[in-house]
Design a protein around this motif. Structure first.
Motif, short mmCIF file in Angstrom:
data_model
loop_
_atom_site.label_atom_id
_atom_site.label_comp_id
_atom_site.label_asym_id
_atom_site.label_seq_id
_atom_site.Cartn_x
_atom_site.Cartn_y
_atom_site.Cartn_z
N GLY A 169 0.83 -1.20 0.00
CA GLY A 169 0.00 0.00 0.00
C GLY A 169 0.86 1.25 0.00
N PRO A 170 0.20 2.39 0.08
CA PRO A 170 0.98 3.63 0.11
C PRO A 170 1.70 3.78 1.47
CG PRO A 170 -1.36 4.10 0.31
CD PRO A 170 -1.24 2.63 0.05
N PRO A 171 2.90 4.35 1.47
CA PRO A 171 3.61 4.56 2.74
C PRO A 171 2.84 5.52 3.64
CG PRO A 171 5.07 4.96 0.87
CD PRO A 171 3.69 4.81 0.32
N ALA A 172 2.87 5.23 4.93
CA ALA A 172 2.25 6.13 5.92
C ALA A 172 3.15 7.33 6.18
CB ALA A 172 2.00 5.38 7.22
N LEU A 173 4.45 7.16 5.90
CA LEU A 173 5.43 8.22 6.14
C LEU A 173 6.57 8.08 5.14
CD1 LEU A 173 6.69 10.47 8.01
CD2 LEU A 173 7.72 8.57 9.32
N ILE A 174 6.98 9.16 4.54
CA ILE A 174 8.16 9.21 3.69
C ILE A 174 9.05 10.32 4.23
CG2 ILE A 174 9.09 9.61 1.38
CD1 ILE A 174 6.39 8.67 0.25
N ARG A 175 10.32 9.99 4.45
CA ARG A 175 11.25 10.99 4.94
C ARG A 175 12.66 10.60 4.49
NH1 ARG A 175 11.09 9.37 11.40
NH2 ARG A 175 12.51 7.61 11.26
N THR A 176 13.62 11.45 4.77
CA THR A 176 15.02 11.14 4.51
C THR A 176 15.68 10.78 5.83
OG1 THR A 176 15.14 12.67 2.64
CG2 THR A 176 17.22 12.04 3.65
N ASP A 177 16.28 9.59 5.88
CA ASP A 177 17.04 9.15 7.05
C ASP A 177 18.52 9.25 6.70
OD1 ASP A 177 14.73 8.63 8.45
OD2 ASP A 177 14.85 6.45 8.26
N ALA A 178 19.31 9.80 7.60
CA ALA A 178 20.74 9.97 7.35
C ALA A 178 21.45 8.63 7.22
CB ALA A 178 21.38 10.79 8.47
N GLN A 179 21.03 7.64 8.00
CA GLN A 179 21.62 6.31 7.99
C GLN A 179 20.63 5.35 8.64
OE1 GLN A 179 24.38 7.74 11.66
NE2 GLN A 179 25.28 6.21 10.41
N ILE A 180 20.97 4.08 8.64
CA ILE A 180 20.11 3.08 9.28
C ILE A 180 20.80 2.65 10.57
CG2 ILE A 180 18.92 0.87 9.02
CD1 ILE A 180 19.21 1.25 5.96
N GLN A 181 20.43 3.31 11.64
CA GLN A 181 20.97 3.03 12.97
C GLN A 181 19.85 3.25 13.97
OE1 GLN A 181 24.10 1.88 14.08
NE2 GLN A 181 24.26 1.40 11.91
N ASP A 182 18.82 2.44 13.86
CA ASP A 182 17.60 2.67 14.64
C ASP A 182 17.41 1.60 15.71
OD1 ASP A 182 16.62 4.94 13.05
OD2 ASP A 182 16.54 3.45 11.45
N ASP A 183 17.22 2.07 16.92
CA ASP A 183 16.87 1.19 18.03
C ASP A 183 15.67 1.84 18.72
OD1 ASP A 183 16.69 -0.59 20.07
OD2 ASP A 183 18.72 -0.29 20.83
N TRP A 184 14.49 1.56 18.17
CA TRP A 184 13.27 2.17 18.68
C TRP A 184 12.80 1.52 19.97
CZ3 TRP A 184 13.03 0.64 13.29
CH2 TRP A 184 13.26 1.70 12.40
N ASN A 185 13.35 0.32 20.26
CA ASN A 185 12.93 -0.45 21.42
C ASN A 185 11.43 -0.70 21.33
OD1 ASN A 185 13.02 -1.89 23.76
ND2 ASN A 185 13.65 -0.21 25.05
N THR A 186 10.62 -0.12 22.20
CA THR A 186 9.17 -0.34 22.14
C THR A 186 8.43 0.97 21.81
OG1 THR A 186 9.02 0.00 24.52
CG2 THR A 186 9.25 -2.28 23.76
N VAL A 187 9.12 1.89 21.15
CA VAL A 187 8.53 3.17 20.77
C VAL A 187 8.41 3.21 19.26
CG1 VAL A 187 8.86 5.67 20.84
CG2 VAL A 187 9.58 4.28 22.77
N SER A 188 7.37 3.82 18.76
CA SER A 188 7.17 3.95 17.32
C SER A 188 8.23 4.87 16.71
CB SER A 188 5.77 4.53 17.07
OG SER A 188 5.63 4.88 15.72
#
Length: 191
Positions: free
Chosen positions: A66-85
Motif C-alpha cells: 500500500g501507500p507509505p504512511a510516512l516518507i522521509r530522509t534518514d541519514a543512515q540506518i541506525q535505529d533502536d526504537w525499542n518499544t517506541v514507534s
C-alpha cells in the motif's frame, strides 16, 4: 534476567579454554569477524544521487504494501526504537520500512555488510539480494561480503518489518582495513 546485563563474575570463552587445557597446550586465537561500525551518513546519497541520506518509506503493515504512511530522509540506518514507534504516524508494532538510495565506498576492497534487525530484514545491492532474513525473531546480525570500488555508486535497498516487542534496524560495515578474516583462518590452520 536479561542477556544484556553484565554479570558480577564472568569467564570469556578464550579464558575458559586456556584454563581448561593448561599451560602445556598452545591456544591460537584471533578475534576474527568484527561486526563493524555504522555505515556513516556521508556514504549514502538519495536515489538519483541528489542529496545525502536514504529515502525512507514507512508502512502501517508488515508487508511493505500500500501507500507509505510516512516518507522521509534518514541519514543512515541506525535505529533502536525499542518499544517506541519510529514516528507518531506509525504503530509501535506491526510496521515495515524500506530504505533506498546509493552506497558509495570510501576505499576499494572487500567489505562485510551487516544488517541487524529485531524481526525481518533484507538487503539488496545493485538489484542483487545479499541478505534475506525475512522471519520473526530477536535481534540478529546477518552479514554479506562484497567487493566495492572507491567512489562508485551502488544502488542500495534495505527492507525491514517489525512484528512485536522491540524494534531494531542497523546497517554496519567492516572496511577492508578492519577485516581480520585471514588472521582467523591462519589461527585455525595453525591449530
Amino acid at each position: 534476567g536479561s542477556p544484556g546485563l553484565t554479570p558480577f563474575y564472568a569467564i570469556s570463552p578464550l579464558s575458559g579454554i586456556t584454563r581448561r587445557v593448561g599451560p602445556n597446550v598452545a591456544v591460537h586465537y584471533s578475534r576474527g569477524m568484527l561486526v563493524g561500525s555504522p555505515v556513516p551518513a556521508r556514504a549514502f546519497t538519495l536515489p538519483g544521487g541528489v542529496g545525502a541520506g536514504l529515502r525512507a518509506e514507512y508502512f502501517n503493515n508488515r508487508t511493505l504494501s500500500g501507500p507509505p504512511a510516512l516518507i522521509r530522509t534518514d541519514a543512515q540506518i541506525q535505529d533502536d526504537w525499542n518499544t517506541v514507534s519510529p514516528d507518531p504516524s506509525l504503530p509501535r508494532t506491526n510496521f515495515s520500512a524500506r530504505w533506498t538510495g546509493n552506497l558509495v565506498a570510501p576505499v576499494t576492497g572487500h567489505y562485510t555488510l551487516t544488517l541487524t534487525a529485531d524481526d525481518g530484514c533484507r538487503l539488496f545491492l545493485d538489484g542483487k539480494q545479499l541478505i534475506n532474513h525475512w522471519i520473526d525473531g530477536r535481534e540478529s546480525p546477518q552479514s554479506a561480503e562484497v567487493d566495492l570500488v572507491a567512489g562508485q555508486s551502488y544502488a542500495l535497498r534495505v527492507e525491514y518489518y517489525q512484528a512485536a516487542r522491540e524494534a531494531t534496524a542497523r546497517l554496519d560495515w567492516t572496511l577492508p582495513s578492519m577485516s581480520r578474516f585471514g588472521e582467523a583462518v591462519e589461527a585455525a590452520r595453525a591449530s
